[in-house]
Scaffold this motif. Structure first.
Motif, mmCIF file in Angstrom:
data_model
loop_
_atom_site.group_PDB
_atom_site.id
_atom_site.type_symbol
_atom_site.label_atom_id
_atom_site.label_comp_id
_atom_site.label_asym_id
_atom_site.label_seq_id
_atom_site.Cartn_x
_atom_site.Cartn_y
_atom_site.Cartn_z
ATOM 1 N N PHE A 60 4.331 -2.766 3.281
ATOM 2 C CA PHE A 60 3.889 -4.106 2.887
ATOM 3 C C PHE A 60 3.316 -4.766 4.135
ATOM 4 O O PHE A 60 4.007 -4.916 5.140
ATOM 5 N N ARG A 61 2.045 -5.151 4.045
ATOM 6 C CA ARG A 61 1.344 -5.709 5.202
ATOM 7 C C ARG A 61 1.309 -7.226 5.135
ATOM 8 O O ARG A 61 0.889 -7.805 4.130
ATOM 9 N N SER A 104 0.844 -1.194 0.000
ATOM 10 C CA SER A 104 0.000 0.000 0.000
ATOM 11 C C SER A 104 0.880 1.246 0.000
ATOM 12 O O SER A 104 1.984 1.237 0.556
ATOM 13 N N GLU A 105 0.369 2.302 -0.630
ATOM 14 C CA GLU A 105 1.052 3.587 -0.670
ATOM 15 C C GLU A 105 0.287 4.577 0.206
ATOM 16 O O GLU A 105 -0.936 4.623 0.187
ATOM 17 N N TYR A 106 1.034 5.387 0.979
ATOM 18 C CA TYR A 106 0.409 6.358 1.874
ATOM 19 C C TYR A 106 1.091 7.718 1.708
ATOM 20 O O TYR A 106 2.318 7.803 1.758
ATOM 21 N N PRO A 107 0.313 8.782 1.551
ATOM 22 C CA PRO A 107 0.924 10.110 1.492
ATOM 23 C C PRO A 107 1.421 10.541 2.871
ATOM 24 O O PRO A 107 1.001 9.996 3.900
ATOM 25 N N ALA A 108 2.310 11.513 2.881
ATOM 26 C CA ALA A 108 2.800 12.047 4.145
ATOM 27 C C ALA A 108 1.634 12.577 4.971
ATOM 28 O O ALA A 108 0.685 13.154 4.441
ATOM 29 N N GLY A 109 1.715 12.354 6.279
ATOM 30 C CA GLY A 109 0.680 12.848 7.176
ATOM 31 C C GLY A 109 -0.484 11.898 7.401
ATOM 32 O O GLY A 109 -1.464 12.258 8.049
ATOM 33 N N THR A 110 -0.376 10.661 6.900
ATOM 34 C CA THR A 110 -1.450 9.683 7.067
ATOM 35 C C THR A 110 -1.282 8.916 8.371
ATOM 36 O O THR A 110 -0.194 8.422 8.675
#
Length: 228
Positions: free
Chosen positions: A104-105, A33-39
């Protein structure tokens, strides 16, 4: 088949020392999964999950009843999050991305099940928990005994991450005087430290305070024996 960068990050983590069959099972049953900064990716009390940092920088923190936060860990490439909650259950911590991050989960039940039956896996988990303990002790030492440069870098990073919104810039809303009071120094010394950090391309001064330009490299300043 997992992406090459996931495999590379896993090889650099303690998971890379596990039996090949288990590593293959973890990769095949996981997801990227991709997450933006501040998530915020984990909140206090949520169900355990096991995450491999493929890229980025994450902050693990605890909050007081009045909303103040304290950092207990930073995680970056090849670090694994969630081993403690895998063993001990949900924890009163939150996890936030400070930079755009790839995670990666894994299926935590697979890792827990194998640890109960394979001493090699159980020992690897014990070694990882030991590393996390020493890291937390080091974090405490920086807060208590670090140089002004280390304490300024840590406080700016902590404050900026506490104020960050998803996808937003890392900006610490703090004046030089407030920063000096927070780290137990004087404004002139803090001003010199900020100047050095600006010249290194790590931060910049903006009307709102101090903007973090490179969170990973600024984090490096929080534990550097040569930092002044």
């Amino acid at each position: 088949m997992a992406d090459a960068d996931v495999v590379t990050a896993l090889d650099g983590s303690f998971l890379g020392t596990l039996p090949a069959a288990l590593v293959g099972e973890l990769l095949s049953g996981g997801s990227r999964s991709e997450y933006p900064a501040g998530t915020t990716i984990y909140r206090p009390g949520e169900s355990p999950r096991t995450l491999l940092v493929v890229r980025g920088l994450l902050r693990v923190s605890m909050s007081s009843p009045d909303g103040r936060q304290v950092t207990v860990r930073y995680a970056r490439r090849s670090d694994v999050l969630g081993i403690a909650v895998l063993v001990g259950g949900p924890a009163d911590v939150g996890v936030q991305t400070l930079a755009d991050s790839t995670l990666f989960r894994f299926d935590p039940t697979t890792l827990a099940r194998t640890a109960r039956s394979d001493a090699r896996v159980a020992w690897a988990l014990a070694e990882e928990l030991n590393r996390r303990l020493y890291e937390n002790l080091r974090q405490t030492a920086v807060n208590a005994f670090g140089s002004v440069r280390q304490r300024v870098a840590l406080h700016v990073l902590d404050l900026a991450s506490a104020q960050q919104v998803p996808g937003g810039a890392l900006v610490a809303g703090v004046s030089q005087q407030e920063l000096a009071e927070a780290v137990g120094s004087v404004r002139e010394v803090v001003a010199r430290v900020l100047r050095d950090l600006r010249q290194a391309g790590l931060v910049e001064t903006v009307p709102e305070g101090v903007r973090v330009r490179d969170p990973s490299r600024l984090h490096d300043q929080t534990w550097n024996a040569t930092a002044g």
